[in-house]
Each structure stands twice: as C-alpha cells, then as structure tokens.
Enzyme design. Structure first.
Site, PDB file in Angstrom:
ATOM      1  CE  LYS A 195      58.950   0.550 -24.040  1.00  0.00           C
ATOM      2  NZ  LYS A 195      58.169   0.043 -25.192  1.00  0.00           N
ATOM      3  CD  GLU A 269      51.286  14.592 -23.988  1.00  0.00           C
ATOM      4  OE1 GLU A 269      50.045  14.386 -23.970  1.00  0.00           O
ATOM      5  OE2 GLU A 269      52.007  14.401 -24.965  1.00  0.00           O
ATOM      6  CB  CYS A 303      47.673  13.193 -26.841  1.00  0.00           C
ATOM      7  SG  CYS A 303      49.025  14.285 -27.242  1.00  0.00           S
ATOM      8  CD  GLU A 400      43.365   9.414 -26.259  1.00  0.00           C
ATOM      9  OE1 GLU A 400      43.875   8.584 -25.497  1.00  0.00           O
ATOM     10  OE2 GLU A 400      43.906  10.496 -26.555  1.00  0.00           O
TER      11      GLU A 400
HETATM   12  P1  NAP Z   1      50.499   2.638 -24.193  1.00  0.00           P
HETATM   13  O1  NAP Z   1      50.323   1.228 -23.812  1.00  0.00           O
HETATM   14  O2  NAP Z   1      50.191   3.682 -23.210  1.00  0.00           O
HETATM   15  O3  NAP Z   1      52.023   2.769 -24.708  1.00  0.00           O
HETATM   16  C1  NAP Z   1      52.880   3.878 -24.514  1.00  0.00           C
HETATM   17  C2  NAP Z   1      54.274   3.403 -24.111  1.00  0.00           C
HETATM   18  O4  NAP Z   1      54.233   2.778 -22.825  1.00  0.00           O
HETATM   19  C3  NAP Z   1      54.860   2.356 -25.044  1.00  0.00           C
HETATM   20  O5  NAP Z   1      56.257   2.562 -25.142  1.00  0.00           O
HETATM   21  C4  NAP Z   1      54.542   1.089 -24.303  1.00  0.00           C
HETATM   22  O6  NAP Z   1      55.324  -0.001 -24.682  1.00  0.00           O
HETATM   23  C5  NAP Z   1      54.814   1.481 -22.887  1.00  0.00           C
HETATM   24  N1  NAP Z   1      54.191   0.613 -21.884  1.00  0.00           N
HETATM   25  C6  NAP Z   1      53.164  -0.260 -22.031  1.00  0.00           C
HETATM   26  N2  NAP Z   1      52.862  -0.836 -20.848  1.00  0.00           N
HETATM   27  C7  NAP Z   1      53.719  -0.322 -19.930  1.00  0.00           C
HETATM   28  C8  NAP Z   1      53.908  -0.498 -18.535  1.00  0.00           C
HETATM   29  N3  NAP Z   1      53.153  -1.324 -17.836  1.00  0.00           N
HETATM   30  N4  NAP Z   1      54.880   0.214 -17.919  1.00  0.00           N
HETATM   31  C9  NAP Z   1      55.643   1.063 -18.606  1.00  0.00           C
HETATM   32  N5  NAP Z   1      55.517   1.285 -19.922  1.00  0.00           N
HETATM   33  C10 NAP Z   1      54.565   0.601 -20.583  1.00  0.00           C
HETATM   34  O7  NAP Z   1      49.694   2.959 -25.514  1.00  0.00           O
HETATM   35  P2  NAP Z   1      49.155   1.903 -26.606  1.00  0.00           P
HETATM   36  O8  NAP Z   1      48.733   0.627 -25.971  1.00  0.00           O
HETATM   37  O9  NAP Z   1      50.155   1.828 -27.682  1.00  0.00           O
HETATM   38  O10 NAP Z   1      47.885   2.674 -27.151  1.00  0.00           O
HETATM   39  C11 NAP Z   1      46.653   2.535 -26.467  1.00  0.00           C
HETATM   40  C12 NAP Z   1      45.927   3.850 -26.413  1.00  0.00           C
HETATM   41  O11 NAP Z   1      46.729   4.807 -25.732  1.00  0.00           O
HETATM   42  C13 NAP Z   1      45.645   4.519 -27.745  1.00  0.00           C
HETATM   43  O12 NAP Z   1      44.535   3.993 -28.382  1.00  0.00           O
HETATM   44  C14 NAP Z   1      45.465   5.936 -27.330  1.00  0.00           C
HETATM   45  O13 NAP Z   1      44.159   6.147 -26.848  1.00  0.00           O
HETATM   46  C15 NAP Z   1      46.456   6.099 -26.208  1.00  0.00           C
HETATM   47  N6  NAP Z   1      47.710   6.734 -26.668  1.00  0.00           N
HETATM   48  C16 NAP Z   1      47.954   8.015 -26.317  1.00  0.00           C
HETATM   49  C17 NAP Z   1      49.096   8.642 -26.782  1.00  0.00           C
HETATM   50  C18 NAP Z   1      49.419  10.056 -26.430  1.00  0.00           C
HETATM   51  O14 NAP Z   1      50.134  10.711 -27.185  1.00  0.00           O
HETATM   52  N7  NAP Z   1      48.959  10.577 -25.309  1.00  0.00           N
HETATM   53  C19 NAP Z   1      49.982   7.970 -27.611  1.00  0.00           C
HETATM   54  C20 NAP Z   1      49.717   6.627 -27.922  1.00  0.00           C
HETATM   55  C21 NAP Z   1      48.574   6.041 -27.443  1.00  0.00           C
HETATM   56  P3  NAP Z   1      54.732  -0.924 -25.823  1.00  0.00           P
HETATM   57  O15 NAP Z   1      54.676  -0.143 -27.049  1.00  0.00           O
HETATM   58  O16 NAP Z   1      55.724  -1.989 -25.945  1.00  0.00           O
HETATM   59  O17 NAP Z   1      53.406  -1.421 -25.337  1.00  0.00           O
END
Ligand code: NAP
Ligand code: MG
Length: 498
Positions: A195, A269, A303, A400
């Site tokens: 996904k 992660e 990250c 973060e």
């Molecule tokens: P996120 O919500 O954690 O998204 C990561 C993945 O999880 C995406 O594929 C997302 O789909 C999916 N997802 C969202 N809600 C879910 C749920 N309830 N169950 C299962 N999967 C789900 O990250 P984001 O909202 O894009 O970013 C928010 C913050 O996360 C950033 O500002 C940053 O601090 C952090 N982040 C960390 C990393 C890392 O490498 N550790 C990477 C990205 C972001 P959708 O894209 O459709 O929401």
C-alpha cells in the site's frame, strides 16, 4: 513551473506513463477499484494535478490478500528453488537499473525531490538492495541441534517464509521504500500486498509494471493504491500473516492495535528526532556540510534527519556561520530542474505542518538564524532553516517536524553522560551522529546513545548490509542486512525420535 512546463520537461517514457490509467495490481492484472473511485495526484512544485489513480478500498484489499494467499500456498512461487527466487529478485534490480533515468524523473515529479538525489540515491540504492537481498535467498538456513533427552534424535531448525505480508509505506522515498519492503520479503519467499502513500503512488505503480516484466508470477506482489482506508484494512486483515509499516509513530500505534485481531507479526519503522553532536575538536570542514546534509537532504523529510544539533560552545558560532552559508548555497526549485538542491515539500498538508512549527518556534522564543519561512507562493517550498535559543520544552525541539528545520543547541562541557542524557531526551531513538576527531570518545558516546543507528563523522548513512531500525518509539525490528530476512521468516524446530 506550471503544469504544461512540467509535462514538456518529461521524457517520452514518462509522458506515456502519466497518460495511462493508473489501476491496482491484483493477481497479475491491472484492475479498477471495486468502487470505481479514483483520487488525484499533485505535482508539489506547482500544486497542479498530474494524474488520477485508482482509490482502493477494503474490498480491494480482500481481493489482493486472496491473490497473495493463493500465490503463497499453491502458485509456482512457493515451489521455486532458492536460486530461481534469488535470480528473479536480482533480475528486478537489473530491470530497475535499465529504467533508472525514467524512475528518477518520475520520483522527482511526484515527490518533488531533486532529480539529482533521485538519480544518486533513491534509484541506485533500490537496485543494490534488490541484488543484496536476492543473494540471501540461497543462504536462509537452520541448524542441526543436539538433543539431551534419552533416546536417539535428529533435530534441526529451519526458516520458512512468514506468509502473506502487508506492507504500508510513506511518501518521503516512495520507490526506495517500496523496494526496501518488497526485496527482503521476496527473497524470503513471501507474497505481498503493498500500500503506497496516497501523495506519491506513481513510482510504485511503475514498479508493479516492472515486477511483472521481470517475470514474477501473478499474485506474488499486489499493489493497492489509496488513502489510509486500504492501509487500515490490510493491517487488520485476518489472512495477513505479517504487516510491515513505515510512517508516523501515531499511525504505527494504530497498526499495532489493528494487528492484534489475528496477532499478525508486526515490524515498524517510525519517526525520529535524531541528535547530531558536534565536539570542539571536530573537523568543521566535514561537520558543517555533514550536519547540513543531515537536516536538509530530502528537505528534512527523513525519519533519521539530524534535527537536534548539539554544538559545543567553542565552535558554535563557526558552525552557525558555516551552516548558514551551506543553506544559502542550496538552490531552491522544482525537483525536475537539474541544479535544484531543495525541492518542495511533498504536499500542502506538510507545508502547513512545517510552517506551523516555524510559527510555534518563533512564538515560544526561538531565534531564526537563517530561513524561517515558506519560499515563494506557488508549490510547497520551505526555506532551509536554523533555529537557536531553543529550550527543551519547545515543540520544535520535542516533536518531529519532518521539514528542513534544525534546532541548534549550545552546550559547554565534555561530560559524556550528560551529553548522552540530553541526546536521549526524546521519545524517539532512530539515529544519532557524533562529530569528533577523537575516535575513542566517539565510540564511548556511541554506547550511551539510545538509537538504532549511530554514525561517526557522517549523518543519514545507510547501507544494504547495515541493520536499520529504531529504539523506543522509533519502531520494532530491523530492516537491511540479514535481520531483514529474519523479519520475513519464521523458525520451525523439527525433532525426530529415531
Ligand atoms: P502516515 O499517516 O504515517 O502515513 C504512512 C502510510 O500509512 C501511508 O501509506 C498512509 O496512507 C498509511 N496510513 C494512514 N493511516 C493509516 C491507518 N490508520 N492504518 C494503516 N495505514 C495508514 O504519515 P503522513 O500522515 O503522511 O505524515 C505525517 C507525519 O508522519 C510526517 O509529518 C512525519 O513526521 C511522519 N512520517 C514519517 C516517515 C518515516 O519515514 N518514518 C515517513 C512519512 C511521514 P495515506 O498516505 O493514504 O495516508
Ligand atoms: Mg497520515
């Protein structure tokens, strides 16, 4: 750069790809979502729409999991010899490499990252990873185990693929994260439902085409694009044996809860707030560009970003001047322009989030050394930013930010325990870097830091062979190296009374 200009700049291969229908890969076929819905994908440099992509839902996850289950239990995949499986994984690395320019361009368009970075890092790392993991296929072994019970025994352990795995990935390295997840799972013999993040689905879709081209049997890799809904359905699915997630700590906790229904295996992660610690004897000609790269690479959307920079007071002013100079040198522009060093953030949401943190920092009394604002008024650009005079309670220090924003923190002693305590004063524990010429000090401090990766005189360093993952709320499990293979296998003990 407007939409037409973006398109004019694209290679014929990508113009052709963008114009195609973007559907779900299920059981080797490209299919519409059951609901018929699609969602828009935007160019973050202009804010304009570039494509419509199938919006998968829970019913599509059901179909994809069923295909992955069939491919795992009955398909030709499960009967492949390790050499054959390894060769396929390796071949995918070759296919990726043959399309390197096209993939780098697609990534720069969809994510906004500088194309020079996509060419130098995202794509080649992905190719290398596939080859490295393909090499493990023939080396996944167990042990003969001596038994102490009376009688004559033959006992051994073996490692078997964990089964059907759900893999949920973020938008910061869309293609690399996809490969990072699928490579060890395929090498171990699992089947996959992937996904991608909704902001950046394009390179994963192209990867799906290349996976089929490389000759993987239908159902081995299924790709369901969409928002959090299919992600949540995948994490909760009763017929998924393991879920692997990269993204926010917040969603990571939701994954753990969703996985509890069938106690599927979980690896995570998650986020970070990694310290970079500069000692007074550090070689500043290395530490300055190193710390700049630590926070500004990929616009801070890493990250492992070195977002808390601890600098000894003897070199603090020199570091600040040097870092500001480095920041000034970074050309801001659309990712597709060859000399861009800072592209846009991935989305409007991230722009709001990061500028919100800048505002909060100012309000709470932080001082802006350089940057501090949005860049321009089109697209999602943020200036590389250095904040000082922060205090440990400030949001910008605790949370973060996931943008090109570093908090520079002055310290004045050389007590390693105190330095480590301050570095460790976070819920996260993903990475840390130490900058010094005294290698003994560096290794002493490395032991005291609670982080999955500790880097000495370098930051953001990853290698296919180095285990990667987090302490504390930065995650569960280690990816890369043999530990990634362990994540996708179960150990079986077999004991025979002879
Ligand atoms: P996120 O919500 O954690 O998204 C990561 C993945 O999880 C995406 O594929 C997302 O789909 C999916 N997802 C969202 N809600 C879910 C749920 N309830 N169950 C299962 N999967 C789900 O990250 P984001 O909202 O894009 O970013 C928010 C913050 O996360 C950033 O500002 C940053 O601090 C952090 N982040 C960390 C990393 C890392 O490498 N550790 C990477 C990205 C972001 P959708 O894209 O459709 O929401
Ligand atoms: Mg989210």
């Amino acid at each position: 750069m407007d939409h037409a200009a973006t398109h004019g700049r694209l290679s014929a291969a990508n113009r052709d790809f963008i114009a195609r229908k973007h559907r779900l890969l299920i059981d080797g076929q490209w299919v519409e979502a059951r609901s018929g819905k699609t969602f828009a994908v935007y160019d973050p440099a202009s804010g304009q729409q570039i494509a419509q992509v199938a919006e998968g839902g829970a019913e599509d996850i059901d179909r994809a999991v069923a295909a992955a289950r069939r491919a795992f239990e009955d398909g030709p995949w499960s009967r492949l010899k390790p050499t054959e499986r390894g060769k396929l994984v390796w071949r995918l690395g070759d296919v990726l490499e043959a399309h390197a320019d096209e993939l780098a361009e697609l990534e720069a368009l969809d994510n906004g990252k500088p194309i020079s970075d996509a060419r130098a890092v995202d794509v080649p790392f992905g190719c290398e990873l596939l080859r490295y993991m393909g090499g493990w296929s023939t080396k996944i072994t167990g042990q003969h185990i001596p038994i102490s019970a009376p009688g004559e025994w033959h006992a051994y352990s073996m490692r078997e693929p964990v089964g059907v795995v759900g893999q949920i990935i973020p938008w910061n390295f869309p293609l690399l994260m996809a490969v990072w997840k699928i490579a060890p799972a395929l090498a171990a013999g699992c089947t996959i439902v992937l996904k991608p993040a909704e902001q950046t689905p394009l390179s994963a879709i192209r990867l799906g085409e290349l996976i089929m081209e490389a000759g993987f049997p239908p159902g081995v890799v299924n790709i369901v694009t969409g928002d959090g809904t299919p992600g949540a359905a995948l994490a909760a699915h009763r017929d998924v044996d393991k879920v692997a997630f990269t993204g926010s700590t917040e969603v990571g906790k939701m994954i753990v809860q969703a996985a509890a229904g069938n106690l599927k295996k979980v690896s995570l992660e998650l986020g970070g707030k990694s310290p970079a610690i500069v000692f007074p004897d550090a070689d500043l000609s290395v530490a300055i560009p190193g710390a700049a790269n630590g926070i500004f690479f990929n616009m801070g959307q890493c990250c492992t970003a070195g977002s808390r920079l601890f600098v000894h007071e003897k070199v603090f002013d020199k570091m600040m001047t040097g870092l500001s100079d480095e920041a000034a040198k970074l050309k801001i522009g659309p990712g597709l322009e060859p000399d861009t060093r800072i592209g846009p953030l991935v989305s409007e949401e991230q722009l709001q989030r990061v500028t919100g943190y800048l505002e909060s920092g100012r309000q709470q009394g932080a001082e802006v050394v350089t940057g501090g604002n949005r860049h321009g008024n089109q697209g999602y650009f943020v200036q590389p930013t250095i904040l000082t005079r922060t205090t440990p309670e400030m949001k910008v220090v605790r949370e973060e930010i996931f943008g090109p924003v570093v908090c520079a923190i002055r310290y004045g002693d050389d007590d390693l325990d105190r330095i480590a305590k301050e570095g460790n004063a976070t819920d996260y524990g993903l990475a840390a870097s130490i900058w010094t010429r005294d290698i003994g000090i560096a290794h002493k401090l490395a032991r005291k830091l609670k982080a999955g990766s500790v880097w000495i005189n370098v930051h953001n360093f990853n290698d296919v062979a180095l285990p990667f993952g987090g302490y504390k709320q930065s995650g569960w499990g280690r990816e890369m190296g043999y530990e990634a293979i362990e994540l996708y296998t179960e150990t079986k003990a077999v004991a025979a009374l002879l």
